[in-house]
Design an enzyme around this catalytic site. Structure first.
Site, mmCIF file in Angstrom:
data_model
loop_
_atom_site.group_PDB
_atom_site.id
_atom_site.type_symbol
_atom_site.label_atom_id
_atom_site.label_comp_id
_atom_site.label_asym_id
_atom_site.label_seq_id
_atom_site.Cartn_x
_atom_site.Cartn_y
_atom_site.Cartn_z
ATOM 1 N N TYR A 111 0.829 -1.206 0.000
ATOM 2 C CA TYR A 111 0.000 0.000 0.000
ATOM 3 C C TYR A 111 0.862 1.253 0.000
ATOM 4 O O TYR A 111 0.699 2.139 -0.848
ATOM 5 C CB TYR A 111 -0.946 0.003 1.206
ATOM 6 C CG TYR A 111 -1.574 1.356 1.462
ATOM 7 C CD1 TYR A 111 -2.524 1.866 0.584
ATOM 8 C CD2 TYR A 111 -1.200 2.130 2.554
ATOM 9 C CE1 TYR A 111 -3.099 3.117 0.800
ATOM 10 C CE2 TYR A 111 -1.758 3.373 2.777
ATOM 11 C CZ TYR A 111 -2.708 3.867 1.893
ATOM 12 O OH TYR A 111 -3.265 5.103 2.110
ATOM 13 N N ASN A 169 -3.969 10.515 10.351
ATOM 14 C CA ASN A 169 -4.988 10.167 11.351
ATOM 15 C C ASN A 169 -6.249 11.029 11.288
ATOM 16 O O ASN A 169 -6.593 11.725 12.235
ATOM 17 C CB ASN A 169 -4.397 10.222 12.767
ATOM 18 C CG ASN A 169 -3.320 9.193 12.960
ATOM 19 O OD1 ASN A 169 -3.365 8.118 12.375
ATOM 20 N ND2 ASN A 169 -2.314 9.515 13.757
ATOM 21 N N LYS A 172 1.351 4.277 -2.902
ATOM 22 C CA LYS A 172 1.064 5.695 -2.668
ATOM 23 C C LYS A 172 2.307 6.545 -2.961
ATOM 24 O O LYS A 172 2.192 7.667 -3.475
ATOM 25 C CB LYS A 172 0.559 5.918 -1.245
ATOM 26 C CG LYS A 172 -0.811 5.294 -0.977
ATOM 27 C CD LYS A 172 -1.891 5.794 -1.921
ATOM 28 C CE LYS A 172 -2.455 7.114 -1.471
ATOM 29 N NZ LYS A 172 -3.570 7.586 -2.316
#
Length: 193
Positions: free
Chosen positions: A149, A178, A153
């Site tokens: 992942y 977050n 990105k």
């Protein structure tokens, strides 16, 4: 803001951040074309509860370059949030992450360039930094892919940056850390606001 600057595209609009961004843009008078990943249930994810006369929901997939060009046409700004995000699943299905996160970003960049958009905002992730080598993390921190992942990105960011460097495409890369709030996954650090 002129009327021609009020039409925007949000990819990944059916997700957590995308649905909130869509609501915010609508509340500020924008005409929003929202891309929701196609599924056989015709479910629009978190867009299901959003109804507005300036909202156009399109079902499709960023892996389709022709669709990307079609939905980008006529939009001044593109907010690109579409991505596969579940880190654990990226270990099992890395090809899917490459197709969606890297090739999907390439398709959006090419469409934005072809259609002459005024600004492309690509949503990245704090995962590109991996385990912090120092804190606070700044933009000079080295990129450290620690999962398929995060590697995809990093690749998506590089594709977007290359379109800025090579073609002058007006690109901004945002790296949220977050995020939290209503509709957040129960797996998150702060699942409820």
């Amino acid at each position: 803001m002129t009327e021609s600057h009020k039409k925007v595209l949000v990819t990944g609009a059916d997700g957590f951040i995308g649905s909130h961004l869509t609501e915010l843009l609508l509340s500020h008078g924008y005409q929003v074309r929202a891309l929701s990943q196609y599924n056989s249930f015709n479910n629009w994810g978190w867009l299901e509860g959003i109804s507005h006369h300036n909202l156009e929901v399109v079902c499709g997939d960023v892996r389709d370059p022709n669709l990307c060009r079609e939905i980008t046409r006529g939009c001044h700004t593109v907010f690109h949030l579409a991505a596969l995000i579940a880190i654990p699943y990226s270990y099992s299905a890395p090809d899917s992450y490459i197709d969606t996160n890297i090739k999907g970003t390439l398709n959006i960049c090419q469409a934005a360039r072809d259609c002459g958009v005024g600004r492309l905002i690509v949503t990245s992730t704090s995962e590109v930094y991996g385990t912090a080598k120092y804190v606070p993390i700044d933009e000079s921190h080295p990129r450290q892919p620690q999962s398929p992942y995060s590697a995809t990105k990093i690749g998506a960011d590089a594709i977007a940056k290359s379109f800025y460097n090579a073609f002058g495409l007006p690109v901004v890369i945002a790296r949220p850390f977050n995020t939290y709030g209503p509709r957040q996954s129960a797996r998150a650090i702060i699942p409820q606001s």
